[in-house]
Design an enzyme around this catalytic site. Structure first.
Site, short mmCIF file in Angstrom:
data_model
loop_
_atom_site.label_atom_id
_atom_site.label_comp_id
_atom_site.label_asym_id
_atom_site.label_seq_id
_atom_site.Cartn_x
_atom_site.Cartn_y
_atom_site.Cartn_z
N SER A 29 -19.01 1.70 8.68
CA SER A 29 -19.47 3.05 9.04
C SER A 29 -19.36 3.93 7.79
O SER A 29 -18.41 3.81 7.03
CB SER A 29 -18.60 3.66 10.14
OG SER A 29 -17.83 2.70 10.79
N HIS A 60 -27.52 0.38 17.29
CA HIS A 60 -26.78 -0.10 16.12
C HIS A 60 -27.75 -0.83 15.19
O HIS A 60 -28.52 -1.67 15.62
CB HIS A 60 -25.69 -1.02 16.71
CG HIS A 60 -25.04 -1.97 15.80
ND1 HIS A 60 -23.75 -1.79 15.37
CD2 HIS A 60 -25.45 -3.13 15.28
CE1 HIS A 60 -23.41 -2.80 14.62
NE2 HIS A 60 -24.43 -3.63 14.55
N HIS A 82 -17.75 -7.48 15.62
CA HIS A 82 -16.29 -7.36 15.80
C HIS A 82 -15.86 -8.27 16.93
O HIS A 82 -16.60 -8.45 17.91
CB HIS A 82 -15.90 -5.93 16.20
CG HIS A 82 -16.36 -4.86 15.26
ND1 HIS A 82 -17.60 -4.30 15.34
CD2 HIS A 82 -15.73 -4.25 14.24
CE1 HIS A 82 -17.73 -3.37 14.39
NE2 HIS A 82 -16.60 -3.33 13.71
N TYR A 84 -13.75 -7.46 19.13
CA TYR A 84 -13.59 -6.67 20.36
C TYR A 84 -14.89 -6.55 21.15
O TYR A 84 -14.88 -6.18 22.32
CB TYR A 84 -12.99 -5.28 20.07
CG TYR A 84 -13.86 -4.33 19.29
CD1 TYR A 84 -15.01 -3.77 19.86
CD2 TYR A 84 -13.54 -3.96 18.00
CE1 TYR A 84 -15.81 -2.90 19.14
CE2 TYR A 84 -14.32 -3.09 17.27
CZ TYR A 84 -15.46 -2.57 17.85
OH TYR A 84 -16.25 -1.70 17.14
N GLU A 85 -16.01 -6.87 20.51
CA GLU A 85 -17.28 -6.82 21.24
C GLU A 85 -17.44 -8.04 22.14
O GLU A 85 -18.41 -8.14 22.90
CB GLU A 85 -18.46 -6.75 20.26
CG GLU A 85 -18.50 -5.42 19.50
CD GLU A 85 -19.59 -5.40 18.45
OE1 GLU A 85 -20.74 -5.11 18.80
OE2 GLU A 85 -19.28 -5.68 17.28
N ALA A 112 -14.05 1.44 8.07
CA ALA A 112 -13.35 2.69 8.38
C ALA A 112 -11.96 2.29 8.87
O ALA A 112 -11.83 1.28 9.57
CB ALA A 112 -14.08 3.44 9.49
N MET A 210 -10.17 -2.50 12.79
CA MET A 210 -10.52 -3.54 13.77
C MET A 210 -11.53 -4.55 13.23
O MET A 210 -12.23 -5.20 14.00
CB MET A 210 -11.11 -2.87 15.02
CG MET A 210 -10.24 -1.80 15.63
SD MET A 210 -11.13 -0.93 16.94
CE MET A 210 -10.07 0.50 17.19
N SER A 211 -11.63 -4.63 11.92
CA SER A 211 -12.62 -5.56 11.35
C SER A 211 -12.03 -6.23 10.11
O SER A 211 -10.82 -6.36 9.99
CB SER A 211 -13.89 -4.79 10.98
OG SER A 211 -13.63 -3.90 9.90
N ASN A 234 -9.31 8.85 9.56
CA ASN A 234 -8.39 9.62 10.41
C ASN A 234 -6.99 9.13 10.11
O ASN A 234 -6.82 8.04 9.58
CB ASN A 234 -8.70 9.35 11.90
CG ASN A 234 -8.60 7.87 12.21
OD1 ASN A 234 -9.52 7.09 11.90
ND2 ASN A 234 -7.49 7.45 12.79
N HIS A 246 -13.47 8.76 18.38
CA HIS A 246 -14.51 8.02 17.65
C HIS A 246 -15.41 9.00 16.90
O HIS A 246 -15.85 8.71 15.79
CB HIS A 246 -15.32 7.18 18.64
CG HIS A 246 -16.38 6.35 17.99
ND1 HIS A 246 -16.10 5.41 17.02
CD2 HIS A 246 -17.73 6.34 18.13
CE1 HIS A 246 -17.23 4.85 16.61
NE2 HIS A 246 -18.23 5.39 17.27
N1 HPA Z 1 -7.23 2.45 14.18
C1 HPA Z 1 -7.98 1.34 14.22
N2 HPA Z 1 -9.21 1.27 13.74
C2 HPA Z 1 -9.73 2.38 13.18
C3 HPA Z 1 -9.00 3.57 13.09
C4 HPA Z 1 -7.68 3.61 13.63
O1 HPA Z 1 -6.96 4.62 13.59
N3 HPA Z 1 -9.80 4.47 12.48
C5 HPA Z 1 -10.97 3.85 12.19
N4 HPA Z 1 -10.93 2.58 12.61
#
Ligand code: HPA
Length: 271
Positions: A29, A60, A82, A84-85, A112, A210-211, A234, A246
């Site tokens: 991202s 996407h 991912h 998680y998908e 990210a 998460m990747s 973040n 998100h």
């Molecule tokens: N945690 C997990 N994955 C993320 C985060 C987070 O705080 N920010 C962006 N991807």
């Protein structure tokens, strides 16, 4: 099974896309701008590649782009898979297996991530020095495919030291601050709890996402050199006291897009 699928895809790409680049980039991202600046020679939607997973995310951009940027030819993945998908580890790592068969040498993985290290702030770019992948289902489980790599690959240098040196030199030249840190994989798709983030911090993590870990492990298994760059979108849960959303992740990713894109371009120029 994965080998045959990867072989068929790689044969097709060799036929259709011409000479193969040495470098592949997974655009996380925030790197939409980078994709727009590639001088495209050939592009194909994931949905048109037989055997590629179909994206679960609406709207996407799932595209594989061959072209050049900063005078260098590259393959770019616009959109990634991912775990998680709901994809299997074999599906998630299929692109790296295809790159391996195309004899790609360098894989640049971007993402990210949430900042765990209190010295990080949203908008920072962090070069991944190492990862913690213990919370990630192994992508090498099952019968080993010797044509891809050995049964027990070393993970003592997942992120290539020489690519890290190149990234630092490129960042310095561009006057972009590039921090270093350990990336910890968490399964998602929910963000972590504050207690989990305290645990990750105690374990030595600087950022969380998460990747990346499945992709990096498959690439190293296959003999590629990997560089990982995270954009801190973040602060991880509980670090700043603010709830994570998100939309915040997407907004910071977009705000940092120009700097992130310039850095990756400067790195590519030096490869
Ligand atoms: N945690 C997990 N994955 C993320 C985060 C987070 O705080 N920010 C962006 N991807």
């Amino acid at each position: 099974m994965q080998y045959e699928t990867a072989r068929k895809i790689s044969e097709r790409l060799k036929r259709e896309a011409g000479e193969m680049p040495d470098t592949a980039i997974i655009l996380g991202s925030g790197l939409g701008r980078f994709a727009a600046e590639i001088q495209q020679e050939y592009a194909v939607n994931y949905s048109e590649i037989e055997g590629f997973p179909v994206s679960t995310v609406a709207g996407h951009a799932g595209r594989l782009i061959f072209g050049s940027i900063a005078g260098k030819r590259i393959i770019a993945m616009q959109g990634r898979f991912h775990l998680y998908e709901g994809y299997t580890p074999e599906e998630v790592t299929l692109p790296e297996r295809v790159f391996q068969l195309l004899k790609v040498k360098n894989l640049i993985v971007t993402n990210a991530a949430g900042g765990v290290n209190p010295d990080f702030k949203p908008g920072d770019l962090v070069m991944i020095s190492d990862h913690i992948g213990l919370f990630c289902p192994s992508v090498l489980w099952g019968k080993n495919e010797e044509r891809f790599g050995e049964r027990f690959p070393s993970m003592s240098e997942v992120y290539s030291k020489s690519l890290q040196d190149i990234a630092l030199a490129a960042a310095c030249n561009e006057k972009i601050e590039l921090k270093r840190g350990v990336y910890c994989y968490c399964k998602g798709p929910m963000y972590e709890t504050p207690s989990e983030v305290r645990m990750l911090s105690a374990l030595g993590a600087d950022c969380v996402g998460m990747s990346t870990v499945p992709e990096a492990i498959a690439a190293v298994h296959g003999g590629m050199s990997v560089l990982g760059i995270s954009c801190i979108t973040n602060m991880a849960a509980g670090i700043s006291g603010e709830p994570i959303s998100h939309s915040e992740v997407m907004e910071t990713g977009a705000a940092v897009g120009e700097k992130f894109s310039r850095l990756i371009k400067a790195i590519v120029a030096r490869l």
